[in-house]
Design an enzyme around this catalytic site. Structure first.
Site, PDB file in Angstrom:
ATOM      1  N   CYS A  82       0.841  -1.205   0.000  1.00  0.00           N
ATOM      2  CA  CYS A  82       0.000   0.000   0.000  1.00  0.00           C
ATOM      3  C   CYS A  82       0.877   1.258   0.000  1.00  0.00           C
ATOM      4  CB  CYS A  82      -0.997  -0.042   1.161  1.00  0.00           C
ATOM      5  SG  CYS A  82      -2.361   1.147   0.993  1.00  0.00           S
ATOM      6  N   HIS A 193      -3.803  -4.784  -1.061  1.00  0.00           N
ATOM      7  CA  HIS A 193      -3.581  -5.408   0.238  1.00  0.00           C
ATOM      8  C   HIS A 193      -3.610  -6.930   0.085  1.00  0.00           C
ATOM      9  CE1 HIS A 193      -3.850  -1.859   2.901  1.00  0.00           C
ATOM     10  NE2 HIS A 193      -4.648  -1.383   1.963  1.00  0.00           N
ATOM     11  N   GLU A 195      -3.031  -9.109   2.282  1.00  0.00           N
ATOM     12  CA  GLU A 195      -3.624  -9.705   3.488  1.00  0.00           C
ATOM     13  C   GLU A 195      -5.145  -9.665   3.468  1.00  0.00           C
ATOM     14  OE1 GLU A 195      -3.400  -5.326   4.538  1.00  0.00           O
ATOM     15  OE2 GLU A 195      -2.284  -6.755   3.311  1.00  0.00           O
TER      16      GLU A 195
END
Length: 213
Positions: A82, A193, A195
């Site tokens: 990010c 992202h 995750e």
């Protein structure tokens, strides 16, 4: 092996750490201790929020110099996420203009406020949600990930590279091609992202864990 998620107070630190723990049995630590960061075998540089705050906190925690030294040496793999991707480039338009870490040539631009897609529909800023990523070059971190796979985004600014050799993936939003995966030597960085990106995101993190530049 120890994977250090660099804790300078910005980013989804523990979400990233949990996702890494899901794909490896290796030691994952969230730390701002310079000795532990230096001693780690892999590094993750996250980031979230305004880039002025991210760069400012990196300096306040006295980690900027260490990160710049590690980038210069390229002695160990580093993954930027990010704003962590944005910071690796030269300069951002955000907050009136912010100098970044200048590791890769490129500028960070803002999506136009009145941006529309090819059908004339207005595109919301920030760009939020799932979008596909087109891989521009092969890379070990793309292994097992389909071309034009979807990843999860939340951002109003995007990287525009100045050297195509550093471009590994792009996402079209409106009429803008955002350069959302960039890299050089032992460093790879993504705007999305991983995750939060389900199977594809976890596979990218798993690939990072096994990457030997």
């Amino acid at each position: 092996m120890t994977i250090a998620v660099i804790d300078y107070g910005m980013g989804n630190l523990h979400s990233v750490a949990k996702a890494l723990e899901h794909v490896t049995h290796e030691n994952v630590v969230v730390t701002r201790d310079a000795r532990r960061i230096n001693g780690a075998t892999r590094l993750v540089l996250p980031g979230q929020g305004a880039i002025r705050d991210c760069v400012g906190e990196l300096e306040r925690t006295e980690l900027r110099g260490l990160v710049e030294e590690l980038l210069a040496s390229q002695a160990k793999p580093l993954l930027g996420i990010c704003v962590g991707q944005q910071m690796l480039h030269e300069r951002s338009e955000e907050n009136g203009g912010i100098d970044c870490l200048d590791f890769m040539p490129g500028q960070v631009r803002r999506f136009p406020a009145d941006m529309r897609d090819e059908s004339g529909n207005r595109c919301k800023v920030p760009h939020m949600g799932w979008n596909l990523v087109h891989q521009h070059q092969d890379h070990p971190l793309w292994q097992g990930i389909d071309q034009d796979e979807h990843f999860y985004f939340v951002h109003s600014y995007y990287v525009e590279v100045e050297d195509d050799a550093t471009l590994f993936g792009a996402t079209d939003y409106g009429r803008v091609s955002a350069h959302v995966a960039t890299g050089r030597d032992a460093t790879f960085a993504v705007q999305f992202h991983p995750e939060k990106s389900s199977r594809a995101g976890l596979r990218l993190l798993e690939n990072f864990v096994h990457w030997t530049p």
